[in-house]
Design an enzyme around this catalytic site. Structure first.
Site, PDB file in Angstrom:
ATOM      1  CG  HIS A  58      31.691  37.634  35.853  1.00 52.63           C
ATOM      2  ND1 HIS A  58      31.527  37.803  37.210  1.00 52.63           N
ATOM      3  CD2 HIS A  58      30.649  38.272  35.271  1.00 52.63           C
ATOM      4  CE1 HIS A  58      30.433  38.512  37.441  1.00 52.63           C
ATOM      5  NE2 HIS A  58      29.875  38.791  36.273  1.00 52.63           N
ATOM      6  CD  GLU A  60      37.224  35.897  38.004  1.00 54.65           C
ATOM      7  OE1 GLU A  60      37.652  36.547  38.961  1.00 54.65           O
ATOM      8  OE2 GLU A  60      36.275  36.297  37.285  1.00 54.65           O
ATOM      9  CB  SER A  83      38.553  39.891  45.179  1.00 54.71           C
ATOM     10  OG  SER A  83      38.139  38.884  46.053  1.00 54.71           O
ATOM     11  CB  CYS A  85      31.618  37.820  41.775  1.00 55.30           C
ATOM     12  SG  CYS A  85      31.321  36.656  40.423  1.00 55.30           S
ATOM     13  CB  CYS A  88      34.179  33.992  39.491  1.00 58.19           C
ATOM     14  SG  CYS A  88      33.537  34.806  37.999  1.00 58.19           S
TER      15      CYS A  88
END
Length: 155
Positions: A58, A60, A83, A85, A88
């Site tokens: 992802h 992040e 935002s 998950c 993350c």
């Protein structure tokens, strides 16, 4: 906008948006991230799950990986277009990132409250460009979106 946001925060969020846009152009999920220390970017990342066939890549986590090993993360700000998950969020908490600046939480509500409940300062910018890019992707590629995150909205 919620929380304190500076002009430098907006500039770094723009850098995260540019990472998201690159990911979108590559056919991936458009989530970008930037790590900064003292207002200077030290790492960038984007969701590469589709591009690299890596389910944990992802925005992040790619950004954290790009930063490499660090002694600590207490002086780190993490900018992300969406935002986080739960995966993350777990990484943010695990490494002790102190502040997260989020572009938007409309297309995915993520775990802002969970981060705040665990001592992380979260600033929600509600950025129109972040919202539009993600909404466009979801409309164009609901299969990839559902596979990546929407099927796990409750976590």
């Amino acid at each position: 906008m919620s929380g304190q946001v500076t002009a430098r925060d907006i500039a770094l969020l723009r850098e995260a948006y540019n990472e998201a846009l690159r990911g979108y152009e590559q056919g991936g999920v458009p989530v970008g991230a930037v790590m900064a220390k003292d207002g200077e970017a030290i790492a960038r990342g984007r969701n590469k799950r589709v591009q690299e066939g890596d389910p944990v890549m992802h925005g992040e986590t790619d950004c954290l990986r790009s930063a490499g090993l660090r002694d600590d993360y207490k002086d780190i700000d993490l900018y992300t277009t969406l935002s986080p998950c739960m995966m993350c969020t777990g990484a943010i908490l695990h490494f002790g990132v102190r502040r997260v600046i989020v572009g938007e939480d409309v297309n995915f509500s993520g775990n802002i409250d969970f981060l705040r409940d665990h001592g992380v300062e979260v600033v929600l910018v509600d950025d129109p460009e972040c919202k539009v890019l993600m909404a466009k992707f979801i409309a164009e590629r609901p299969d990839i979106w559902f596979e990546d995150i929407a099927g796990n909205e409750s976590v």
